[in-house]
Design an enzyme around this catalytic site. Sequence first.
Site, PDB file in Angstrom:
ATOM      1  N   LEU A 102      45.408  33.709  35.840  1.00 56.65           N
ATOM      2  CA  LEU A 102      46.836  33.543  35.571  1.00 56.65           C
ATOM      3  C   LEU A 102      47.135  32.210  34.867  1.00 56.65           C
ATOM      4  O   LEU A 102      47.850  32.172  33.854  1.00 56.65           O
ATOM      5  CB  LEU A 102      47.630  33.627  36.889  1.00 56.65           C
TER       6      LEU A 102
ATOM      7  N   ALA B  24      43.425  38.529  39.907  1.00 55.44           N
ATOM      8  CA  ALA B  24      43.423  39.995  39.903  1.00 55.44           C
ATOM      9  C   ALA B  24      43.394  40.560  41.320  1.00 55.44           C
ATOM     10  O   ALA B  24      43.747  41.707  41.543  1.00 55.44           O
ATOM     11  CB  ALA B  24      42.218  40.502  39.114  1.00 55.44           C
ATOM     12  N   TRP B  25      42.955  39.736  42.280  1.00 56.54           N
ATOM     13  CA  TRP B  25      42.807  40.222  43.644  1.00 56.54           C
ATOM     14  C   TRP B  25      44.000  39.908  44.530  1.00 56.54           C
ATOM     15  O   TRP B  25      44.016  40.285  45.708  1.00 56.54           O
ATOM     16  CB  TRP B  25      41.549  39.628  44.276  1.00 56.54           C
TER      17      TRP B  25
ATOM     18  N   GLU C  91      56.361  36.842  54.211  1.00 54.96           N
ATOM     19  CA  GLU C  91      55.007  36.467  54.624  1.00 54.96           C
ATOM     20  C   GLU C  91      55.084  35.332  55.618  1.00 54.96           C
ATOM     21  O   GLU C  91      56.136  34.693  55.789  1.00 54.96           O
ATOM     22  CB  GLU C  91      54.165  36.074  53.401  1.00 54.96           C
TER      23      GLU C  91
ATOM     24  N   HIS D 298      41.364  32.185  55.107  1.00 55.78           N
ATOM     25  CA  HIS D 298      42.240  33.326  55.374  1.00 55.78           C
ATOM     26  C   HIS D 298      41.810  33.945  56.691  1.00 55.78           C
ATOM     27  O   HIS D 298      40.627  34.220  56.894  1.00 55.78           O
ATOM     28  CB  HIS D 298      42.149  34.353  54.245  1.00 55.78           C
TER      29      HIS D 298
ATOM     30  N   ARG E 181      48.670  29.679  58.592  1.00 56.66           N
ATOM     31  CA  ARG E 181      47.334  30.258  58.436  1.00 56.66           C
ATOM     32  C   ARG E 181      46.244  29.533  59.198  1.00 56.66           C
ATOM     33  O   ARG E 181      45.349  30.159  59.759  1.00 56.66           O
ATOM     34  CB  ARG E 181      46.951  30.220  56.956  1.00 56.66           C
TER      35      ARG E 181
ATOM     36  N   HIS F  52      39.284  30.797  51.368  1.00 57.28           N
ATOM     37  CA  HIS F  52      40.235  31.586  50.587  1.00 57.28           C
ATOM     38  C   HIS F  52      40.920  30.794  49.476  1.00 57.28           C
ATOM     39  O   HIS F  52      41.082  31.286  48.366  1.00 57.28           O
ATOM     40  CB  HIS F  52      41.288  32.128  51.558  1.00 57.28           C
TER      41      HIS F  52
ATOM     42  N   ARG G 123      48.445  25.461  52.437  1.00 61.58           N
ATOM     43  CA  ARG G 123      49.284  26.157  51.463  1.00 61.58           C
ATOM     44  C   ARG G 123      50.146  27.207  52.135  1.00 61.58           C
ATOM     45  O   ARG G 123      49.684  27.977  52.973  1.00 61.58           O
ATOM     46  CB  ARG G 123      48.381  26.834  50.431  1.00 61.58           C
TER      47      ARG G 123
HETATM   48  C1  LIG Z   1      41.803  38.046  47.649  1.00 62.52           C
HETATM   49  C2  LIG Z   1      42.841  37.028  47.252  1.00 62.52           C
HETATM   50  C3  LIG Z   1      44.189  37.297  47.434  1.00 62.52           C
HETATM   51  C4  LIG Z   1      45.156  36.351  47.067  1.00 62.52           C
HETATM   52  N1  LIG Z   1      46.482  36.654  47.212  1.00 62.52           N
HETATM   53  C5  LIG Z   1      47.417  35.784  46.761  1.00 62.52           C
HETATM   54  C6  LIG Z   1      48.795  36.121  46.773  1.00 62.52           C
HETATM   55  O1  LIG Z   1      49.183  37.221  47.174  1.00 62.52           O
HETATM   56  N2  LIG Z   1      49.690  35.200  46.316  1.00 62.52           N
HETATM   57  C7  LIG Z   1      49.308  33.974  45.855  1.00 62.52           C
HETATM   58  O2  LIG Z   1      50.163  33.182  45.442  1.00 62.52           O
HETATM   59  N3  LIG Z   1      47.990  33.648  45.806  1.00 62.52           N
HETATM   60  C8  LIG Z   1      47.046  34.513  46.232  1.00 62.52           C
HETATM   61  N4  LIG Z   1      45.729  34.173  46.162  1.00 62.52           N
HETATM   62  C9  LIG Z   1      45.351  32.928  45.503  1.00 62.52           C
HETATM   63  C10 LIG Z   1      45.548  33.100  44.006  1.00 62.52           C
HETATM   64  O3  LIG Z   1      45.111  34.377  43.630  1.00 62.52           O
HETATM   65  C11 LIG Z   1      44.775  32.055  43.214  1.00 62.52           C
HETATM   66  O4  LIG Z   1      45.025  30.775  43.708  1.00 62.52           O
HETATM   67  C12 LIG Z   1      45.194  32.112  41.751  1.00 62.52           C
HETATM   68  O5  LIG Z   1      45.062  33.423  41.262  1.00 62.52           O
HETATM   69  C13 LIG Z   1      44.361  31.179  40.935  1.00 62.52           C
HETATM   70  O6  LIG Z   1      44.630  31.420  39.568  1.00 62.52           O
HETATM   71  P1  LIG Z   1      43.801  30.622  38.506  1.00 62.52           P
HETATM   72  O7  LIG Z   1      44.266  31.080  37.164  1.00 62.52           O
HETATM   73  O8  LIG Z   1      43.842  29.188  38.820  1.00 62.52           O
HETATM   74  O9  LIG Z   1      42.275  31.078  38.761  1.00 62.52           O
HETATM   75  P2  LIG Z   1      41.591  32.506  38.670  1.00 62.52           P
HETATM   76  O10 LIG Z   1      42.551  33.606  38.630  1.00 62.52           O
HETATM   77  O11 LIG Z   1      40.532  32.543  39.719  1.00 62.52           O
HETATM   78  O12 LIG Z   1      40.871  32.457  37.244  1.00 62.52           O
HETATM   79  C14 LIG Z   1      39.807  31.565  36.995  1.00 62.52           C
HETATM   80  C15 LIG Z   1      39.170  31.923  35.677  1.00 62.52           C
HETATM   81  O13 LIG Z   1      38.231  30.917  35.297  1.00 62.52           O
HETATM   82  C16 LIG Z   1      37.004  31.528  34.900  1.00 62.52           C
HETATM   83  N5  LIG Z   1      35.960  30.520  35.133  1.00 62.52           N
HETATM   84  C17 LIG Z   1      35.586  29.934  36.308  1.00 62.52           C
HETATM   85  N6  LIG Z   1      34.656  28.994  36.061  1.00 62.52           N
HETATM   86  C18 LIG Z   1      34.451  28.975  34.726  1.00 62.52           C
HETATM   87  C19 LIG Z   1      33.619  28.210  33.866  1.00 62.52           C
HETATM   88  N7  LIG Z   1      32.812  27.246  34.338  1.00 62.52           N
HETATM   89  N8  LIG Z   1      33.648  28.466  32.527  1.00 62.52           N
HETATM   90  C20 LIG Z   1      34.464  29.437  32.027  1.00 62.52           C
HETATM   91  N9  LIG Z   1      35.291  30.174  32.796  1.00 62.52           N
HETATM   92  C21 LIG Z   1      35.277  29.941  34.122  1.00 62.52           C
HETATM   93  C22 LIG Z   1      36.933  32.785  35.739  1.00 62.52           C
HETATM   94  O14 LIG Z   1      36.046  33.729  35.178  1.00 62.52           O
HETATM   95  C23 LIG Z   1      38.395  33.224  35.669  1.00 62.52           C
HETATM   96  O15 LIG Z   1      38.641  33.862  34.441  1.00 62.52           O
HETATM   97  C24 LIG Z   1      44.754  35.110  46.536  1.00 62.52           C
HETATM   98  C25 LIG Z   1      43.392  34.840  46.350  1.00 62.52           C
HETATM   99  C26 LIG Z   1      42.436  35.791  46.700  1.00 62.52           C
HETATM  100  C27 LIG Z   1      40.993  35.478  46.489  1.00 62.52           C
END
Ligand SMILES: Cc1cc2nc3c(=O)[nH]c(=O)nc-3n(C[C@H](O)[C@H](O)[C@H](O)COP(=O)(O)OP(=O)(O)OC[C@H]3O[C@@H](n4cnc5c(N)ncnc54)[C@H](O)[C@@H]3O)c2cc1C
Length: 538
Positions: A22, A51-52, A121, A240, A286, A345, A380
Amino acid sequence: MSNKDYDITRNTDDVVIVGGGLAGLFCALKLAPRPVTVISAAPLGQGASTAWAQGGIAAAVTESDSAEAHAADTIAVGAGLVDETIALGLAREAGARIHDLLKYGVPFDRDLEGKLAVGREAAHSARRIVHVRGDMAGMAIMSALIDAVRATPSIRVIEGYAAEALLTEEGAVSGLQLRPVGDALAKPVTIASREVVLATGGIGHLYAVTTNPTEASGLGLAIAARAGAVIADPEFVQFHPTAIMVGRDPAPLATEALRGEGATLINDKGERFMLAQHPLAELAPRDIVARGVFAEIAAGHGAFLDAREALGAHFAGKFPTVYASCRAAGIDPMRQPIPIAPAAHYHMGGISVDAYGRTSLKGLWAGGEVSSTGAHGANRLASNSLLEAVVYAARIAEDIEGGTIAAPARSPTVSVAPRNRGMPQLTEASLRAMMTSHVGVIRDGDRLAEAVWSFAAIERDSGNIALRNMATSALLVAASAWSRRESRGAHYRIDYPTERPALAHRTMTTLAAAREIAASLSERTAARIPQPMLVVSD
Ligand SMILES: Cc1cc2nc3c(=O)[nH]c(=O)nc-3n(C[C@H](O)[C@H](O)[C@H](O)COP(=O)(O)OP(=O)(O)OC[C@H]3O[C@@H](n4cnc5c(N)ncnc54)[C@H](O)[C@@H]3O)c2cc1C
């Protein structure tokens, strides 16, 4: 543009974003039409925690709610370490960012009047979680953003390359060293850029029991720390309480929203053990729920999430993702309690950034889970992380846009450790096991010291760059957890079980400081470490 259209060894861009979750994709879209290269270790849509996400995004969008109330809940959960200005700013910008996501095509659920539907939540004083088709928020957000990114000609996406080092010249960022994922012996390539945004997600996969994807191995945190960036609050890791224990790595998640809908936590005697531990019982913060679950399992009573009465036959319709995970493991959650355990988590700590996502290194921004903004403090509030990712991604784009255009980058010639060795699986598994047993839900000084000492040895001696980067992040977490002699938020030490008012400040540290802690501990700890943990098998 796909990998094959783009020679990453020759082309350079003004802005390089590392991470296709994101934070990374939203930032790239906000920067359009400025040329941007997004580097993602996994193909877009995979390997990203986003995505999860099942719950959704916290946003005070109803008439009966307010940004002030949202900020107050965030501050209360953060155990004295939340930066109140940052928390309020986050809550105030939520509506605008939800509007952006709607514009990019995210189909948030609506009520009968067509207004955004909001769920509740844990530790939120109001219903304020915007969601998509029950528990499909993360998938829906990613799918809409990926479509928008693919349709934006100014965004180039390089998939299947991982950033393994940040290159700097005179304290400023000059580029990145990348290597194809899954080919440790391939030659690394360098990409020049004076404006780099790290959006690589969290560190959950440093733990043996986690809900995070493999790519959340703390590599972004490590490369920033190795380049000298200041790291904030690394000891604060959220566990979590309800990962579904069916022998899968990562463990599937039973979303908090299930407890919001009335599902309870029971032991193998059917007793609701959280009733005795907190007035909010299952809806307590949590960390308290995670410790309650951990203690129940440690006492041999098992722990289960029971949605039979609260959801019954509505389970599959309301929580299709959790339902599918249970059914794949042979559990029918409409009729059976779900076996659960706490799992790593979310990382409250990360690369220290200011209100614009700027790190301590010139030309380096960080957004999303890899950063630490001060919004979460020691713990958090549920569903604040997706909010933080969009708010900071937008602010970073604005900051880069508003800044003076950096001089075009020259191709960096310096390469960090071009030779690499294969990933030693045994050492990786040992590191992850040690994070869970020594730097997990319940910590103590002796085990933390062992962990610091072991991770420092791997960090120093490993010939595999990915493993070395994992050990760098693990060392930062363990060393700061060892240094914080109190219990606060998600950081709980049995040898210091209470909060100490004198320690009510955030941790600001560097890799050099963590290595110093390791050096100071080495002799005492070496005597106690079991021999197999000392082996760096590569
Ligand atoms: C199962 C689960 C459920 C969750 N539910 C919620 C929720 O309901 N609400 C909420 O607010 N938060 C939730 N969270 C937390 C939230 O999803 C994450 O904090 C948030 O999506 C992080 O977004 P991000 O873009 O920082 O990282 P991510 O979405 O993890 O994306 C990281 C990206 O970096 C790439 N990457 C990593 N290392 C490298 C590298 N060295 N070189 C190149 N690319 C790399 C990965 O491939 C990926 O594309 C949840 C987390 C999990 C695991």
